[in-house]
Design an enzyme around this catalytic site. Sequence first.
Site, PDB file in Angstrom:
ATOM      1  N   SER A  19      -1.183   4.359 -15.027  1.00 18.53           N
ATOM      2  CA  SER A  19      -2.277   5.122 -14.421  1.00 18.53           C
ATOM      3  C   SER A  19      -1.727   6.019 -13.326  1.00 18.53           C
ATOM      4  O   SER A  19      -0.638   5.777 -12.793  1.00 18.53           O
ATOM      5  CB  SER A  19      -3.352   4.193 -13.842  1.00 18.53           C
ATOM      6  OG  SER A  19      -2.865   3.478 -12.731  1.00 18.53           O
ATOM      7  N   GLY A  20      -2.490   7.043 -13.008  1.00 20.52           N
ATOM      8  CA  GLY A  20      -2.129   7.938 -11.918  1.00 20.52           C
ATOM      9  C   GLY A  20      -3.316   8.134 -11.008  1.00 20.52           C
ATOM     10  O   GLY A  20      -4.455   7.819 -11.359  1.00 20.52           O
ATOM     11  N   ARG A  21      -3.056   8.648  -9.829  1.00 15.04           N
ATOM     12  CA  ARG A  21      -4.151   8.878  -8.895  1.00 15.04           C
ATOM     13  C   ARG A  21      -3.757   9.946  -7.894  1.00 15.04           C
ATOM     14  O   ARG A  21      -2.566  10.208  -7.662  1.00 15.04           O
ATOM     15  CB  ARG A  21      -4.491   7.585  -8.149  1.00 15.04           C
ATOM     16  CG  ARG A  21      -3.312   7.046  -7.364  1.00 15.04           C
ATOM     17  CD  ARG A  21      -3.522   5.647  -6.917  1.00 15.04           C
ATOM     18  NE  ARG A  21      -2.289   5.123  -6.347  1.00 15.04           N
ATOM     19  CZ  ARG A  21      -2.213   4.027  -5.614  1.00 15.04           C
ATOM     20  NH1 ARG A  21      -3.301   3.342  -5.345  1.00 15.04           N
ATOM     21  NH2 ARG A  21      -1.067   3.616  -5.131  1.00 15.04           N
ATOM     22  N   GLY A  88      10.452   5.819 -11.986  1.00 11.91           N
ATOM     23  CA  GLY A  88      11.806   6.355 -12.020  1.00 11.91           C
ATOM     24  C   GLY A  88      12.289   6.739 -13.398  1.00 11.91           C
ATOM     25  O   GLY A  88      11.625   6.523 -14.410  1.00 11.91           O
ATOM     26  N   ASP A 244       8.400   5.867  -6.776  1.00 12.76           N
ATOM     27  CA  ASP A 244       7.242   5.168  -6.222  1.00 12.76           C
ATOM     28  C   ASP A 244       7.624   3.856  -5.537  1.00 12.76           C
ATOM     29  O   ASP A 244       6.998   3.455  -4.552  1.00 12.76           O
ATOM     30  CB  ASP A 244       6.174   4.934  -7.289  1.00 12.76           C
ATOM     31  CG  ASP A 244       6.690   4.237  -8.550  1.00 12.76           C
ATOM     32  OD1 ASP A 244       7.858   3.821  -8.588  1.00 12.76           O
ATOM     33  OD2 ASP A 244       5.903   4.133  -9.511  1.00 12.76           O
ATOM     34  N   THR A 245       8.678   3.198  -6.030  1.00 10.84           N
ATOM     35  CA  THR A 245       9.098   1.954  -5.380  1.00 10.84           C
ATOM     36  C   THR A 245       9.631   2.218  -3.978  1.00 10.84           C
ATOM     37  O   THR A 245       9.375   1.442  -3.046  1.00 10.84           O
ATOM     38  CB  THR A 245      10.171   1.249  -6.216  1.00 10.84           C
ATOM     39  OG1 THR A 245       9.662   1.029  -7.528  1.00 10.84           O
ATOM     40  CG2 THR A 245      10.568  -0.080  -5.600  1.00 10.84           C
ATOM     41  N   GLY A 415      -0.178  -4.232  -7.372  1.00  8.81           N
ATOM     42  CA  GLY A 415      -1.255  -4.927  -8.065  1.00  8.81           C
ATOM     43  C   GLY A 415      -1.079  -6.431  -8.070  1.00  8.81           C
ATOM     44  O   GLY A 415      -2.052  -7.192  -7.979  1.00  8.81           O
TER      45      GLY A 415
END
Length: 479
Positions: A19-21, A88, A244-245, A415
């Site tokens: 998912s993206g946001r 990544g 993102d990590t 999550g």
Amino acid sequence: MPAPPLPLHCAAIDLGATSGRVMVGTWHGNELSTTEVHRFPNALRSVNGHDYWDVAGLWNEVQTGLALAAASLPSGASLASVGVDTWGVDHVLVDDAGRMVFPTHAYRDARTQPGLQALLDSPADLGRIYAATGIPAVFYNSSLQLAETVASCPAIKKLATRCLFLPDYFNYLLSGRMAHGLSIASTTQLLDVGSNDWSKTALKHFGVPPRWLGSPIKSGTKLGRVRGMPDLGKTTVVAVPGHDTTCAYDAMPAAPDGDDIFLSSGTWSLVGFESTQPLLGEEALATRVANDRTGRGEYRPLVNVIGLWLLEGTLKAFDSRPANDRSWKALLKNAAALPAPARLLDVTDPAFANPPSMKAAIDAQLRRHRTKPPQELVEYVRLICDSLGQGHADVIRRFEHLANRTFKRILMVGGGSKNALLCQATANASGLPVLSFNLEGSAVGNFANQLIALKAVKNLATFRAALATQLKPKIYQPR
């Protein structure tokens, strides 16, 4: 008496594999508030035996989200900046005009398996590449993906003039500038572990044309104003840690003494810590330590544990899977009430990478060890959460040995931090308290780097200290 500073608004584009946001972050009075303005699904698409990403679809969602972000602000306010983070290793090959010249494969595509096996079968090459890059050989590495692309389509060397990793590509679409972020570059197995530039050894081994890659830039670099969107004409594109990590780790309200270990729990469980030095050598290679980099240039040794991908895949085999938060909580509560499994899963098993049926892969491993597979979903949930908790603990103990450090707390975001059974299993197996933060880690770390670039916050330590006063973690003590 000077007037207090006005609220500062930023947008975070946070793209994940499922998912993206797009989120708006507002910094005011030394506090950060966040609002999700657009969320959308993402999934790999299979065509003729290969897996791909819908990059054009993602870009359309990003534009929609940014328009909604601008429209959500108070009258007269505008977005000061925008930053992009993604998962990544995946990338886009473009020509001088920025036009895509090759489809974007998804990292789970099996095309890299022959190259991976060849590397694993050559201990000398494996050790040489690890010593050069600090990144272990894993099927999803950009190095193996690009090697397969060049081998299967030699003409691509003439067609493509630049390889942009996903956050770099979206930064280019926003700003018109092609640049490689240091953090995302470190996920590729192509960056030199001892410098901030590409490894000649790795580029030569994998056959990647050096001209495809420009000198990496550090986080905080301003890439230019957003182009093509009138409502964002004054908005600056800031290079945040594209991985993102890395953003999630930057969001962790870590203690200054460095005794915290970080766990970003989602599809993957990413267990690691911050260091001024990489972890190298035969033991680190055997442990599959990835010496990823922060956006500032330090090291972030981590190990990937398969994560909730195990649970996500297993759910597909059951019609009774939960459909809302209440049914999820009930399922986890019922799973916690069960006896501990007779045998835990080996979560390092490569069979779990992308099997046709995750349930069948789990059952097969158990049967190999003469253990009867579960029958009900609730039993699988207990088995998976306990096994992941043990997997997290194994990595932490190995890090303590390799780095000669003792960790006192586990800081957990993502999550999985909302999964009480997983948090407790991790605390029990590790013997350490787990501090679970209700924190949109990647987006918050994205905002942190934008605020530092805009000079609204002095540095990351200052941001973490301010954020810590806002957060009240749920603490799981070992039992």
